[in-house]
Design a protein around this motif. Structure first.
Motif, PDB file in Angstrom:
ATOM      1  N   ILE A 178      37.430  36.404  40.752  1.00 45.84           N
ATOM      2  CA  ILE A 178      36.315  37.145  41.278  1.00 45.84           C
ATOM      3  C   ILE A 178      35.565  37.889  40.237  1.00 45.84           C
ATOM      4  O   ILE A 178      36.124  38.545  39.629  1.00 45.84           O
ATOM      5  N   ALA A 179      34.346  37.387  40.048  1.00 48.12           N
ATOM      6  CA  ALA A 179      33.517  38.143  39.001  1.00 48.12           C
ATOM      7  C   ALA A 179      32.192  38.805  39.466  1.00 48.12           C
ATOM      8  O   ALA A 179      31.254  38.105  40.088  1.00 48.12           O
ATOM      9  N   ASP A 180      32.388  40.181  39.904  1.00 47.31           N
ATOM     10  CA  ASP A 180      31.135  40.862  40.493  1.00 47.31           C
ATOM     11  C   ASP A 180      31.314  42.259  39.971  1.00 47.31           C
ATOM     12  O   ASP A 180      32.205  42.773  39.623  1.00 47.31           O
ATOM     13  N   VAL A 219      35.944  30.010  40.235  1.00 45.59           N
ATOM     14  CA  VAL A 219      35.406  31.365  40.106  1.00 45.59           C
ATOM     15  C   VAL A 219      34.105  31.654  40.949  1.00 45.59           C
ATOM     16  O   VAL A 219      33.248  31.180  40.855  1.00 45.59           O
ATOM     17  N   LEU A 220      34.433  32.819  41.516  1.00 53.67           N
ATOM     18  CA  LEU A 220      33.336  33.394  42.658  1.00 53.67           C
ATOM     19  C   LEU A 220      32.455  34.035  41.421  1.00 53.67           C
ATOM     20  O   LEU A 220      32.871  35.254  40.987  1.00 53.67           O
ATOM     21  N   MET A 221      31.135  33.771  41.369  1.00 52.65           N
ATOM     22  CA  MET A 221      30.474  34.365  40.155  1.00 52.65           C
ATOM     23  C   MET A 221      29.213  34.943  40.881  1.00 52.65           C
ATOM     24  O   MET A 221      28.322  34.386  41.313  1.00 52.65           O
ATOM     25  N   ASP A 222      29.186  36.401  40.671  1.00 51.52           N
ATOM     26  CA  ASP A 222      27.691  37.162  40.935  1.00 51.52           C
ATOM     27  C   ASP A 222      26.769  36.744  39.775  1.00 51.52           C
ATOM     28  O   ASP A 222      27.074  36.410  38.486  1.00 51.52           O
ATOM     29  N   ILE A 223      25.518  36.782  39.966  1.00 52.18           N
ATOM     30  CA  ILE A 223      24.469  36.416  38.962  1.00 52.18           C
ATOM     31  C   ILE A 223      24.124  37.672  38.218  1.00 52.18           C
ATOM     32  O   ILE A 223      24.045  37.643  37.007  1.00 52.18           O
ATOM     33  N   ARG A 224      23.801  38.663  38.919  1.00 53.99           N
ATOM     34  CA  ARG A 224      23.351  39.732  38.256  1.00 53.99           C
ATOM     35  C   ARG A 224      24.595  40.826  37.599  1.00 53.99           C
ATOM     36  O   ARG A 224      25.183  41.392  38.618  1.00 53.99           O
ATOM     37  N   MET A 225      24.793  40.790  36.547  1.00 50.52           N
ATOM     38  CA  MET A 225      25.909  41.484  36.243  1.00 50.52           C
ATOM     39  C   MET A 225      25.632  42.045  34.485  1.00 50.52           C
ATOM     40  O   MET A 225      24.782  41.651  33.877  1.00 50.52           O
ATOM     41  N   PRO A 226      26.150  43.326  34.177  1.00 46.45           N
ATOM     42  CA  PRO A 226      25.618  43.808  32.857  1.00 46.45           C
ATOM     43  C   PRO A 226      26.200  42.828  31.702  1.00 46.45           C
ATOM     44  O   PRO A 226      27.077  42.411  31.750  1.00 46.45           O
ATOM     45  N   ASN A 227      25.560  43.164  30.682  1.00 43.41           N
ATOM     46  CA  ASN A 227      25.897  42.322  29.353  1.00 43.41           C
ATOM     47  C   ASN A 227      25.740  40.967  29.544  1.00 43.41           C
ATOM     48  O   ASN A 227      24.732  40.394  29.132  1.00 43.41           O
ATOM     49  N   VAL A 239      32.748  26.671  39.575  1.00 40.82           N
ATOM     50  CA  VAL A 239      32.073  28.166  39.537  1.00 40.82           C
ATOM     51  C   VAL A 239      31.206  27.987  40.699  1.00 40.82           C
ATOM     52  O   VAL A 239      30.379  27.111  41.164  1.00 40.82           O
ATOM     53  N   LEU A 240      31.602  28.879  41.756  1.00 39.18           N
ATOM     54  CA  LEU A 240      30.881  29.093  42.962  1.00 39.18           C
ATOM     55  C   LEU A 240      29.915  30.374  42.807  1.00 39.18           C
ATOM     56  O   LEU A 240      30.499  31.480  42.639  1.00 39.18           O
ATOM     57  N   ILE A 241      28.646  30.382  42.706  1.00 33.83           N
ATOM     58  CA  ILE A 241      27.693  31.384  42.466  1.00 33.83           C
ATOM     59  C   ILE A 241      27.602  32.102  43.897  1.00 33.83           C
ATOM     60  O   ILE A 241      27.233  31.513  44.945  1.00 33.83           O
ATOM     61  N   LEU A 242      27.676  33.262  43.661  1.00 33.64           N
ATOM     62  CA  LEU A 242      27.544  34.310  45.109  1.00 33.64           C
ATOM     63  C   LEU A 242      26.431  35.188  44.762  1.00 33.64           C
ATOM     64  O   LEU A 242      26.504  36.075  43.677  1.00 33.64           O
ATOM     65  N   ASP A 256      31.918  41.831  34.717  1.00 33.21           N
ATOM     66  CA  ASP A 256      30.984  41.306  33.838  1.00 33.21           C
ATOM     67  C   ASP A 256      31.372  39.897  33.353  1.00 33.21           C
ATOM     68  O   ASP A 256      32.145  39.434  33.432  1.00 33.21           O
ATOM     69  N   GLY A 257      30.072  39.271  33.011  1.00 27.67           N
ATOM     70  CA  GLY A 257      30.509  37.925  32.705  1.00 27.67           C
ATOM     71  C   GLY A 257      31.331  37.381  31.507  1.00 27.67           C
ATOM     72  O   GLY A 257      32.158  36.604  31.561  1.00 27.67           O
ATOM     73  N   ALA A 258      31.271  38.422  30.490  1.00 29.96           N
ATOM     74  CA  ALA A 258      31.995  38.344  29.262  1.00 29.96           C
ATOM     75  C   ALA A 258      33.730  38.420  29.838  1.00 29.96           C
ATOM     76  O   ALA A 258      34.387  37.287  29.166  1.00 29.96           O
ATOM     77  N   THR A 259      34.054  39.149  30.544  1.00 30.92           N
ATOM     78  CA  THR A 259      35.297  39.287  31.033  1.00 30.92           C
ATOM     79  C   THR A 259      35.587  38.300  31.747  1.00 30.92           C
ATOM     80  O   THR A 259      36.664  37.828  31.863  1.00 30.92           O
ATOM     81  N   ALA A 260      34.601  37.649  32.683  1.00 31.49           N
ATOM     82  CA  ALA A 260      34.893  36.482  33.550  1.00 31.49           C
ATOM     83  C   ALA A 260      35.076  35.239  32.718  1.00 31.49           C
ATOM     84  O   ALA A 260      36.328  34.603  33.099  1.00 31.49           O
ATOM     85  N   VAL A 261      34.934  35.286  31.592  1.00 34.81           N
ATOM     86  CA  VAL A 261      35.192  33.989  30.796  1.00 34.81           C
ATOM     87  C   VAL A 261      36.427  34.206  30.108  1.00 34.81           C
ATOM     88  O   VAL A 261      37.123  33.311  30.173  1.00 34.81           O
ATOM     89  N   ASP A 262      36.650  35.499  29.362  1.00 37.48           N
ATOM     90  CA  ASP A 262      38.095  35.525  28.720  1.00 37.48           C
ATOM     91  C   ASP A 262      39.136  35.492  30.073  1.00 37.48           C
ATOM     92  O   ASP A 262      40.265  34.891  29.815  1.00 37.48           O
ATOM     93  N   LEU A 263      38.961  36.000  31.160  1.00 35.97           N
ATOM     94  CA  LEU A 263      39.861  35.729  32.313  1.00 35.97           C
ATOM     95  C   LEU A 263      40.066  34.406  32.918  1.00 35.97           C
ATOM     96  O   LEU A 263      41.085  34.186  33.077  1.00 35.97           O
ATOM     97  N   ALA A 264      39.194  33.902  32.724  1.00 38.24           N
ATOM     98  CA  ALA A 264      39.215  32.299  33.202  1.00 38.24           C
ATOM     99  C   ALA A 264      40.124  31.680  32.240  1.00 38.24           C
ATOM    100  O   ALA A 264      40.749  30.758  32.602  1.00 38.24           O
ATOM    101  N   ARG A 265      39.928  31.909  30.908  1.00 39.47           N
ATOM    102  CA  ARG A 265      40.896  31.319  29.856  1.00 39.47           C
ATOM    103  C   ARG A 265      42.197  31.875  30.115  1.00 39.47           C
ATOM    104  O   ARG A 265      43.326  31.153  29.816  1.00 39.47           O
TER     105      ARG A 265
END
Length: 229
Positions: A9-11, A54-62, A83-86, A38-47
């Motif tokens: 979950i990325a939000d 991945v449930l991915m929010d669009i508007r996140m910092p950084n 990736v499923l955008i929410l 945030d997006g950068a953490t999402a990519v790191d955690l995905a790895r």
């Protein structure tokens, strides 16, 4: 025993993440493997966690969700991650950018919980998913806009008549099961035709196949939507 679907979950809103976690962890056959703000953490955690979805929010910092989606879609070691955008926004441009970035689906955050869980299973299975009501508008934009991605004539010519037909049905939002029923073929055969069409057109996933099918007029755009009551 089948392994549970692994969801990241990325939000940037902790309350939203908590709500999604409760919903998913209480669904048989699913498990949350991580949360990112945030997006950068999402990519790191995905790895690190190797999720199925991945449930991915669009508007996140950084790093926002669209950029994070591009990074995931472009990483060979994350090729199996969908990736499923929410988002709280259903603007056409967000949908188009999400699909171009490599997302497998797009849902609005106020989607019914059952539809969200269904969406996770759909994209985990390699199919594209768009919120009800978005497809018609999206198609019109995909046809009219200058495409970011073109396919050469030779690749288009390699498609068999059946592959064009199946790609067209997929572009109209039909699942493999629905395509199989419409053409009186097995689901395995429908999936094979979809895979062959994707390979010949260089589509990384079903969502991009749908976009390419409309951009190159493999299927006619739908007519005007009926007026709302």
């Amino acid at each position: 025993m089948t392994e549970p679907l692994r969801v990241l979950i990325a939000d940037d809103e902790s309350l939203v993440r908590a709500g999604f976690r409760v919903l998913i962890d209480n669904e048989p056959g699913m498990i949350v493997v991580g949360e990112a703000a945030d997006g950068a953490t999402a990519v790191d955690l995905a790895r690190q966690t190797q999720p199925d979805v991945v449930l991915m929010d669009i508007r996140m910092p950084n790093v926002d969700g669209l950029d994070a989606t591009r990074r995931i879609a472009g990483a060979p070691d994350l090729a199996h991650v969908h990736v499923l955008i929410l988002s709280t926004f259903d603007h056409d441009e967000y949908v188009i950018e999400a699909l171009d970035a490599g997302a497998s689906g797009f849902l609005i955050k106020n989607t019914d919980p059952a539809q969200l869980l269904h969406g996770i299973r759909v994209v985990a299975g390699g199919e594209a998913l768009l919120s009800p009501g978005l497809t018609r508008r999206l198609v019109a934009r995909l046809v009219d806009r200058s495409p970011n991605r073109q396919v050469n004539a030779k690749a288009l010519a390699q498609l068999t008549e059946r592959e064009r037909e199946v790609a067209g049905l997929a572009a109209h939002g039909m699942s493999n099961e629905e395509i199989a029923e419409a053409l009186s073929i097995s689901q395995a055969t429908a999936k094979t035709h979809i895979s062959h069409a994707m390979a010949k057109l260089g589509a990384r996933d079903r969502a991009q196949l749908v976009a390419l099918a409309y951009r190159h007029r493999l299927v006619d755009p739908p007519g005007p939507a009926p007026p709302r009551p």
